[in-house]
Design an enzyme around this catalytic site. Structure first.
Site, short mmCIF file in Angstrom:
data_model
loop_
_atom_site.label_atom_id
_atom_site.label_comp_id
_atom_site.label_asym_id
_atom_site.label_seq_id
_atom_site.Cartn_x
_atom_site.Cartn_y
_atom_site.Cartn_z
N ILE A 1 3.18 4.42 -0.30
CA ILE A 1 4.41 4.75 -1.03
C ILE A 1 5.05 3.50 -1.62
CG2 ILE A 1 6.76 5.65 -0.77
CD1 ILE A 1 5.57 7.50 1.47
N SER B 1 0.85 -1.20 0.00
CA SER B 1 0.00 0.00 0.00
C SER B 1 0.88 1.24 0.00
CB SER B 1 -0.93 0.02 1.23
OG SER B 1 -0.17 0.11 2.43
N LYS C 1 20.29 -5.04 6.27
CA LYS C 1 21.37 -6.02 6.45
C LYS C 1 21.19 -7.20 5.50
CE LYS C 1 23.51 -9.12 9.83
NZ LYS C 1 24.90 -8.77 9.44
N TYR D 1 8.88 9.00 16.76
CA TYR D 1 8.87 8.78 15.31
C TYR D 1 9.91 9.67 14.64
CZ TYR D 1 6.95 8.77 10.52
OH TYR D 1 6.78 8.67 9.16
N LYS E 1 13.31 8.49 12.57
CA LYS E 1 13.56 8.87 11.18
C LYS E 1 14.90 9.60 11.06
CE LYS E 1 9.84 7.12 9.33
NZ LYS E 1 9.90 6.04 8.32
#
Length: 329
Positions: free
Chosen positions: A60, A58, A161, A194, A198
């Protein structure tokens, strides 16, 4: 045709004579603001390439998947739930995977089998006001939930990773793109954890951009501002748009993701350690594209060029010497 970055430069007036310490060897910054003109028709053909996208069902992630698919790539969508009927591109495969589970992520990569481009896109919003007191049944301060930490940071690190491991074993290079956020640069007071996470994802790109190119692997980020997705539905985005404030579509951000995976650059963001050649044509690497409404801005090169101004000329010089001494490459 592989898109090549063409800067739109806006000079900044810097009183360098008052800032420069004469005994310091760092070079004067190239103070420019870089706007990008990204169009889907500039994306090269990607026939035979394999793209894996976390959070790909869904928003982006799905928007990027459709752009990759139109360029001919084969897509694997990692997510907890499948895309809505008819929304996924034909040449895509959904793989159920929880990005916070190492075992499920390993199994998802194994099912894909090969990785040329990896998009670490899965993310959730802050689940509660972290720094407001909430209490359990005994009246004790309640431990907060950590889904935003586990999904947005731990999951992204594990996904990255695994992607890098596959690309190194394959020996053909690759591209990693991380969905960060504008809050990583301009924190949102209502989303402190949040925003901090980021910022950490931007830091991950900065930390890896000097080492991954040894394996012909690039790493970049996209930093969306307000974007219409499940995290920002239209009923919330609508008032922003009514106020004349910029809001991006998922397609706009998805296009920045795809561009970040395939573009090239005329110079590096910055040199690190023993490196001394900045103007080196190569893969787009170590950069972040801010998406704000319908406007794209590359952020990292300007910040790196201005490091002597905000970090200090002497501090920059000595830190670079420390890095050169400890450079293990």
């Amino acid at each position: 045709m592989i898109p090549r970055w063409q800067p739109a430069s806006i000079p900044l007036l810097l009183h360098l004579d008052t800032l420069r310490c004469h005994h310091v060897s760092v070079q004067p910054p190239r103070a420019t603001m870089t706007s990008l003109n990204i169009k889907e028709e500039d994306i090269p053909r990607l026939d035979g390439k394999v793209v894996v996208i976390s959070g790909g069902a869904s928003g982006i992630g799905l928007a990027a998947a459709n752009i990759f698919a139109r360029a001919g790539a084969k897509i694997f969508l990692f997510d907890c739930n499948p895309p809505d009927s008819g929304e996924a591109p034909e040449n895509s495969t959904f793989i159920k995977a929880d990005i916070t589970s190492w075992a499920e992520l390993k199994a998802a990569f194994a099912q894909a089998g090969h990785v040329d481009i990896a998009v670490a896109n899965a993310g959730v919003s802050e689940e509660q006001p972290y720094f407001e007191d909430t209490f359990d049944e005994q009246g004790e301060l309640k431990e907060p939930g950590f889904a935003v930490v586990d999904v947005n940071f731990k999951g992204t690190v594990m996904f990255t990773k695994l992607a890098v491991s596959y690309m190194r074993k394959q020996g053909k290079g690759g591209s990693v793109v991380i969905t960060a956020s504008a809050t990583g640069y301009a924190p949102e007071q209502n989303l402190p954890v949040y925003s901090a996470i980021k910022s950490g994802l931007v830091g991950l790109v900065r930390s890896l951009r000097s080492t991954l190119p040894r394996f012909d692997i690039s790493i970049n980020a996209v930093a969306p501002a307000a974007t219409i997705t499940k995290l920002l539905p239209m009923d919330i985005a609508g008032p922003l748009m009514a106020a004349g404030l910029p809001v991006s579509s998922a397609h706009m951000v998805g296009l920045a993701v795809v561009y970040s995976a395939v573009a090239r650059q005329p110079r590096m963001v910055e040199t690190y350690g023993k490196e001394n050649v900045l103007d080196l044509e190569s893969k787009w690497n170590g950069r972040t594209i801010l998406t704000l409404g319908e406007h794209y801005t590359e952020l990292e090169e300007k910040l790196a060029d201005l490091r002597p101004v905000w970090f200090g000329w002497r501090n920059t010089d000595l830190t670079k010497k420390q890095q050169a001494t400890a450079d293990f490459r």
